[in-house]
Design a protein around this motif. Structure first.
Motif: not given
Length: 104
Positions: A35-45, A57-63
């Motif tokens: 899920m989107p986290v406002p202001g997240a610099d990085c996502y680790i799945d 879903l992960l690609q939508k969280l970029q940049p």
């Protein structure tokens, strides 16, 4: 400045990562699903499965930087800007992680 990281993990993975400790300038948002986290610099799945729906879903969280736990899928089967690493049980406790990405 604070670095905000969103980590998608189960309880065991969270425990292993926390065993390393956290830097003072890092804020971690623990998630059990993407899920989107406002202001997240990085996502680790850490729960990554190489299926198109999850990758999409992960690609939508970029940049934001996307880091996935996957040692089976080769980079040519993943989006160019994904970083994959070995997050098998026990590996998250190590000081050095094995990772692979394209040099873009």
């Amino acid at each position: 400045s604070i670095t905000m990281i969103a980590v998608i993990a189960n309880d065991l993975q969270k425990e292993e990562l926390l065993a390393q400790g956290l830097k003072d300038n890092v804020q971690v948002n623990w998630l059990t699903e993407i899920m989107p986290v406002p202001g997240a610099d990085c996502y680790i799945d850490l729960l990554f499965q190489p299926v198109p729906e999850r990758t999409g879903l992960l690609q939508k969280l970029q940049p934001a930087v996307i880091i996935i736990n996957d040692v089976i899928t080769t980079l040519d089967k993943l989006p160019d800007n994904f970083i994959r690493f070995n997050g098998w049980a026990g590996f998250l406790k190590r000081e050095i992680l094995e990772a692979a990405c394209y040099d873009n």
